[in-house]
Design an enzyme around this catalytic site. Sequence first.
Site, PDB file in Angstrom:
ATOM      1  CG  PHE A   1     -13.231   1.974   7.269  1.00  0.00           C
ATOM      2  CD1 PHE A   1     -12.777   1.302   6.147  1.00  0.00           C
ATOM      3  CD2 PHE A   1     -13.831   1.224   8.276  1.00  0.00           C
ATOM      4  CE1 PHE A   1     -12.903  -0.073   6.016  1.00  0.00           C
ATOM      5  CE2 PHE A   1     -13.966  -0.158   8.153  1.00  0.00           C
ATOM      6  CZ  PHE A   1     -13.506  -0.800   7.019  1.00  0.00           C
TER       7      PHE A   1
ATOM      8  CE  LYS B   1      -3.882  -2.252   2.339  1.00  0.00           C
ATOM      9  NZ  LYS B   1      -4.923  -2.094   3.391  1.00  0.00           N
TER      10      LYS B   1
ATOM     11  CG  ASN C   1      -3.566  -2.273   6.883  1.00  0.00           C
ATOM     12  OD1 ASN C   1      -3.483  -1.901   5.722  1.00  0.00           O
ATOM     13  ND2 ASN C   1      -4.505  -3.103   7.304  1.00  0.00           N
TER      14      ASN C   1
ATOM     15  CG  HIS D   1      -5.564  -6.433   0.167  1.00  0.00           C
ATOM     16  ND1 HIS D   1      -6.739  -6.496   0.873  1.00  0.00           N
ATOM     17  CD2 HIS D   1      -5.687  -7.325  -0.852  1.00  0.00           C
ATOM     18  CE1 HIS D   1      -7.549  -7.377   0.285  1.00  0.00           C
ATOM     19  NE2 HIS D   1      -6.936  -7.893  -0.767  1.00  0.00           N
TER      20      HIS D   1
ATOM     21  CD  GLU E   1      -9.002  -9.536  -3.361  1.00  0.00           C
ATOM     22  OE1 GLU E   1      -7.834  -9.880  -3.053  1.00  0.00           O
ATOM     23  OE2 GLU E   1      -9.855  -9.245  -2.512  1.00  0.00           O
TER      24      GLU E   1
ATOM     25  NE  ARG F   1      -2.117  -5.686   7.406  1.00  0.00           N
ATOM     26  CZ  ARG F   1      -3.192  -6.365   7.046  1.00  0.00           C
ATOM     27  NH1 ARG F   1      -3.630  -7.354   7.798  1.00  0.00           N
ATOM     28  NH2 ARG F   1      -3.849  -6.051   5.956  1.00  0.00           N
TER      29      ARG F   1
ATOM     30  NE  ARG G   1      -6.909 -13.290   5.908  1.00  0.00           N
ATOM     31  CZ  ARG G   1      -7.407 -12.081   5.672  1.00  0.00           C
ATOM     32  NH1 ARG G   1      -7.194 -11.486   4.514  1.00  0.00           N
ATOM     33  NH2 ARG G   1      -8.117 -11.452   6.589  1.00  0.00           N
TER      34      ARG G   1
ATOM     35  CB  THR H   1      -6.851  -5.658  10.137  1.00  0.00           C
ATOM     36  OG1 THR H   1      -7.313  -6.823   9.448  1.00  0.00           O
ATOM     37  CG2 THR H   1      -7.227  -4.421   9.344  1.00  0.00           C
TER      38      THR H   1
ATOM     39  CE1 TYR I   1      -9.547  -2.942   0.473  1.00  0.00           C
ATOM     40  CE2 TYR I   1      -8.746  -1.064  -0.769  1.00  0.00           C
ATOM     41  CZ  TYR I   1      -8.515  -2.145   0.060  1.00  0.00           C
ATOM     42  OH  TYR I   1      -7.234  -2.442   0.468  1.00  0.00           O
TER      43      TYR I   1
HETATM   44  P1  CMP Z   1      -7.467  -4.549   3.711  1.00  0.00           P
HETATM   45  O1  CMP Z   1      -7.028  -5.936   3.999  1.00  0.00           O
HETATM   46  O2  CMP Z   1      -6.872  -3.876   2.549  1.00  0.00           O
HETATM   47  O3  CMP Z   1      -9.063  -4.553   3.542  1.00  0.00           O
HETATM   48  C1  CMP Z   1      -9.890  -3.534   3.995  1.00  0.00           C
HETATM   49  C2  CMP Z   1      -9.142  -2.408   4.613  1.00  0.00           C
HETATM   50  O4  CMP Z   1      -9.915  -1.478   5.325  1.00  0.00           O
HETATM   51  C3  CMP Z   1      -8.193  -2.964   5.641  1.00  0.00           C
HETATM   52  O5  CMP Z   1      -7.149  -3.644   4.999  1.00  0.00           O
HETATM   53  C4  CMP Z   1      -7.805  -1.724   6.411  1.00  0.00           C
HETATM   54  O6  CMP Z   1      -6.675  -1.078   5.859  1.00  0.00           O
HETATM   55  C5  CMP Z   1      -9.029  -0.837   6.212  1.00  0.00           C
HETATM   56  N1  CMP Z   1      -9.696  -0.627   7.486  1.00  0.00           N
HETATM   57  C6  CMP Z   1     -10.243  -1.557   8.269  1.00  0.00           C
HETATM   58  N2  CMP Z   1     -10.756  -0.988   9.375  1.00  0.00           N
HETATM   59  C7  CMP Z   1     -10.510   0.332   9.279  1.00  0.00           C
HETATM   60  C8  CMP Z   1     -10.798   1.448  10.084  1.00  0.00           C
HETATM   61  N3  CMP Z   1     -11.448   1.309  11.250  1.00  0.00           N
HETATM   62  N4  CMP Z   1     -10.405   2.659   9.663  1.00  0.00           N
HETATM   63  C9  CMP Z   1      -9.747   2.805   8.470  1.00  0.00           C
HETATM   64  N5  CMP Z   1      -9.466   1.762   7.644  1.00  0.00           N
HETATM   65  C10 CMP Z   1      -9.831   0.560   8.053  1.00  0.00           C
END
Ligand code: CMP
Length: 140
Positions: free
Chosen positions: A59, A11, A114, A117, A128, A104, A87, A93, A51
């Site tokens: 968010f 990212k 983070n 993905h 994807e 992470r 994962r 996450t 997404y």
């Molecule tokens: P990802 O695995 O890319 O899939 C969904 C993304 O949403 C996740 O990683 C996070 O980066 C993001 N995400 C999840 N929860 C939150 C949150 N509370 N605020 C902002 N981003 C979020």
Amino acid sequence: MAIQRTFSIIKPDATERNLTGAVNAVIEKAGLRIIGQRRIQMTRAQAERFYDVHKERPFFGELVDFMTSGPVVVQVLEGENAVKAYRDVMGATNPADAEEGTIRKLYAKSIGENSVHGSDSEENAAIEIRQFFSEADIAG
Ligand code: CMP
């Protein structure tokens, strides 16, 4: 054990800090092969489509803003049980909950920024991967 493919994104928070190689080193050390890789600037349309499952979340707007804020590296990873293996090596996450040694824990800045993905199932991995790669751009 089954050889699988999974989809990964490095990212903008990680590309901005020049961490592509560092993240790739963790991926390869975990036994996963990077069999497709492209650095791109995601458009809002691409991020919104990618997404879509999160579009009702509070968010969502922030997530699309972030994912289009700088370059990302999209990847196809291959290995034994690649979906779960990736994962596991990504970590939770929220980096505050991530285990030592995970990407992470090592590099993520926050739950939103983070660093990586990874697909959550083999079925979603295929969807994807198709969104960003043609078979000609993957060499396993
Ligand atoms: P990802 O695995 O890319 O899939 C969904 C993304 O949403 C996740 O990683 C996070 O980066 C993001 N995400 C999840 N929860 C939150 C949150 N509370 N605020 C902002 N981003 C979020």
